[in-house]
Design an enzyme around this catalytic site. Structure first.
Site, PDB file in Angstrom:
ATOM      1  N   THR A   1       0.820  -1.208   0.000  1.00 13.10           N
ATOM      2  CA  THR A   1       0.000   0.000   0.000  1.00 13.10           C
ATOM      3  C   THR A   1       0.859   1.266   0.000  1.00 13.10           C
ATOM      4  O   THR A   1       1.849   1.362   0.736  1.00 13.10           O
ATOM      5  CB  THR A   1      -0.927   0.013   1.222  1.00 13.10           C
ATOM      6  OG1 THR A   1      -1.727  -1.165   1.201  1.00 13.10           O
ATOM      7  CG2 THR A   1      -1.822   1.237   1.204  1.00 13.10           C
ATOM      8  N   GLU A   2       0.452   2.237  -0.818  1.00 12.85           N
ATOM      9  CA  GLU A   2       1.117   3.533  -0.898  1.00 12.85           C
ATOM     10  C   GLU A   2       0.072   4.634  -0.739  1.00 12.85           C
ATOM     11  O   GLU A   2      -1.134   4.371  -0.830  1.00 12.85           O
ATOM     12  CB  GLU A   2       1.832   3.688  -2.249  1.00 12.85           C
ATOM     13  CG  GLU A   2       2.923   2.659  -2.482  1.00 12.85           C
ATOM     14  CD  GLU A   2       3.683   2.896  -3.792  1.00 12.85           C
ATOM     15  OE1 GLU A   2       3.375   3.884  -4.494  1.00 12.85           O
ATOM     16  OE2 GLU A   2       4.578   2.089  -4.100  1.00 12.85           O
TER      17      GLU A   2
ATOM     18  N   SER B   1      -6.505   0.702  -2.673  1.00 15.92           N
ATOM     19  CA  SER B   1      -7.353  -0.244  -3.406  1.00 15.92           C
ATOM     20  C   SER B   1      -6.828  -0.460  -4.815  1.00 15.92           C
ATOM     21  O   SER B   1      -6.992  -1.542  -5.389  1.00 15.92           O
ATOM     22  CB  SER B   1      -8.793   0.279  -3.458  1.00 15.92           C
ATOM     23  OG  SER B   1      -9.342   0.325  -2.150  1.00 15.92           O
TER      24      SER B   1
ATOM     25  N   PHE C   1       0.502   2.276   6.026  1.00 19.05           N
ATOM     26  CA  PHE C   1      -0.437   1.346   6.665  1.00 19.05           C
ATOM     27  C   PHE C   1       0.086  -0.092   6.646  1.00 19.05           C
ATOM     28  O   PHE C   1      -0.668  -1.032   6.378  1.00 19.05           O
ATOM     29  CB  PHE C   1      -1.821   1.415   5.996  1.00 19.05           C
ATOM     30  CG  PHE C   1      -2.368   2.800   5.833  1.00 19.05           C
ATOM     31  CD1 PHE C   1      -2.283   3.722   6.858  1.00 19.05           C
ATOM     32  CD2 PHE C   1      -2.960   3.193   4.641  1.00 19.05           C
ATOM     33  CE1 PHE C   1      -2.782   5.010   6.713  1.00 19.05           C
ATOM     34  CE2 PHE C   1      -3.464   4.471   4.480  1.00 19.05           C
ATOM     35  CZ  PHE C   1      -3.373   5.389   5.521  1.00 19.05           C
TER      36      PHE C   1
ATOM     37  N   GLY D   1     -26.034  -3.541  26.226  1.00 14.65           N
ATOM     38  CA  GLY D   1     -26.646  -2.282  26.631  1.00 14.65           C
ATOM     39  C   GLY D   1     -25.585  -1.238  26.949  1.00 14.65           C
ATOM     40  O   GLY D   1     -24.524  -1.195  26.335  1.00 14.65           O
TER      41      GLY D   1
ATOM     42  N   GLU E   1      -6.746  -5.774   3.084  1.00  9.57           N
ATOM     43  CA  GLU E   1      -6.812  -6.875   2.099  1.00  9.57           C
ATOM     44  C   GLU E   1      -7.955  -6.650   1.109  1.00  9.57           C
ATOM     45  O   GLU E   1      -8.596  -7.602   0.655  1.00  9.57           O
ATOM     46  CB  GLU E   1      -6.973  -8.238   2.781  1.00  9.57           C
ATOM     47  CG  GLU E   1      -6.125  -8.464   4.009  1.00  9.57           C
ATOM     48  CD  GLU E   1      -4.631  -8.353   3.750  1.00  9.57           C
ATOM     49  OE1 GLU E   1      -4.230  -8.348   2.571  1.00  9.57           O
ATOM     50  OE2 GLU E   1      -3.874  -8.240   4.725  1.00  9.57           O
TER      51      GLU E   1
ATOM     52  N   THR F   1     -11.020  -3.420   0.463  1.00 10.25           N
ATOM     53  CA  THR F   1     -12.237  -2.986   1.155  1.00 10.25           C
ATOM     54  C   THR F   1     -13.433  -3.819   0.691  1.00 10.25           C
ATOM     55  O   THR F   1     -13.398  -4.476  -0.350  1.00 10.25           O
ATOM     56  CB  THR F   1     -12.527  -1.509   0.864  1.00 10.25           C
ATOM     57  OG1 THR F   1     -12.805  -1.361  -0.541  1.00 10.25           O
ATOM     58  CG2 THR F   1     -11.348  -0.620   1.239  1.00 10.25           C
TER      59      THR F   1
END
Length: 384
Positions: free
Chosen positions: A125-126, A131, A155, A340, A365, A367
């Protein structure tokens, strides 16, 4: 495919004992310290957790895909940090070498990854290539018997603690898309490699994530995965197809754990003279959770068996990742609802931590939206 049922069941029982006796009692400590304690990492090394999917010839357990996902169902029932600490070695941090590495690359790196001596990670990833994984801006130019890498990744899970990185870089600066992308094995000691400070994240405390920087980083030409330029994107797709099944399983274990927590809580919480679990609207949420967990498990196991038979699972892997991660999010939401007000207060229960931790599953991996597009693309392609 289960190769030796008795031996494999013994492995699963060791994992269950680790989760029950070591990991779960330490979850609060991991959350507060934002790290998995060194003694527990050492225990995971001793138990062989780092080498599950690495072939036996290189020191790993050589688990089949079915065995891997069954083990993942169990390990992921404790805090995400524990499975993330070993997960890159059992998945994306080693799979590129397993799938396409030369024999020398396998002999050099896989034994260290299998033993947990080294931690691996995948740096794809860059800032402009999330994606759109083929939009690689990191450049690798050949200089004699080395490549020189310049660029930035972001990331990257386990980057702050990694010893070796599988990195994509463009070896043909004039190429576009997947063409011209190569994959490299880059050691942390390589001149010009640096990692950023760990990000502050919404959840998954104890699982360090950061940027990776390459500034004229010199990498031996022998570390080009497979010894061939331009094949890197295909390698990464092989990695991700398997990892998507693996991640689907790793998203199902947390759902099992959260539902168990909710069942125990609603069974003990009394309102209007009755345990909350006796009320039909609560029972409906319990039923929906368990049904979706079963559906995810069934999809994942069938896809794992199909992969073990050598069949193409690109479509099924996307469906598993999409369904299981979305399912986990729905289960988390219902379980907070069943708790709750107590489900919103960190001092009262850990369900709010799980709610935050599992949110990331729908992002990495690929979206959910990317998988929807991928599923439709594959179906429409085959319909023509």
């Amino acid at each position: 495919m289960i190769r030796e049922p008795a031996a494999f069941e013994a492995l699963l029982e060791r994992v269950r004992c680790f989760v029950r006796d070591i990991a779960i009692p330490t979850e609060a400590r991991v959350e507060s310290c934002d790290e998995v304690p060194a003694d527990i990492v050492a225990t995971m090394r001793e138990e062989g957790f780092f080498g599950w999917s690495i072939p036996e010839a290189y020191g790993g357990a050589g688990l089949t895909t079915e065995e891997l996902v069954l083990a993942a169902f169990e390990l992921s029932q404790c805090s995400v940090a524990f499975r993330a600490r070993v997960g890159t070695n059992t998945g994306i941090g080693s799979e590129g070498i397993v799938a396409d590495g030369t024999e020398q690359q396998k002999q050099t790196y896989l034994p260290r990854l299998a033993s947990g001596e080294w931690t691996g990670c995948l740096a794809v990833t860059e800032p402009d290539a999330g994606s759109e994984a083929s939009n690689v801006r990191t450049i690798a130019r050949r200089e004699g018997d080395h490549y020189v890498l310049d660029g930035e990744k972001c990331f990257i899970t386990n980057a702050p603690v990694a010893d070796v990185f599988t990195v994509t870089a463009r070896t043909d600066p004039h190429s576009k898309g997947a063409a011209g992308v190569s994959a490299f094995i880059v050691e942390r000691s390589s001149p010009g490699l640096a990692t950023g400070a760990p990000y502050r994240k919404m959840g998954q405390a104890g699982s360090p994530v950061s940027a990776v920087y390459f500034n004229q980083c010199r990498v031996p030409a022998a570390n080009l995965i497979g010894g061939r330029e331009g094949a890197g994107f295909k390698t990464i797709m092989k990695v991700l197809n398997k990892q998507r099944i693996h991640l689907a399983a790793l998203s199902t274990g947390p759902a099992i754990r959260m539902l168990d927590m909710a069942i125990r809580y609603t069974g003990s919480r009394v309102q209007f003279g009755e345990p909350v679990a006796n009320y039909q609207l609560v029972q409906a949420m319990i039923a929906d959770c368990r049904t979706e967990i079963f559906a995810a498990q069934s999809m994942i196991l069938e896809t794992a068996r199909k992969r073990d038979r050598g069949e193409d699972i690109a479509l099924e892997a996307s469906m598993c990742k999409y369904f299981a991660t979305e399912m986990c999010g729905r289960v988390a939401d219902r379980c907070v609802q069943m708790f709750g007000g107590a489900g919103y207060v960190a001092d009262h229960s850990s369900i709010e931590r799980w709610y935050r931790d599992v949110r990331l599953f729908r992002l990495y991996e690929g979206t959910s939206q990317i998988h929807q597009l991928n599923i439709a693309r594959l179906l429409l392609r085959d319909a023509v």
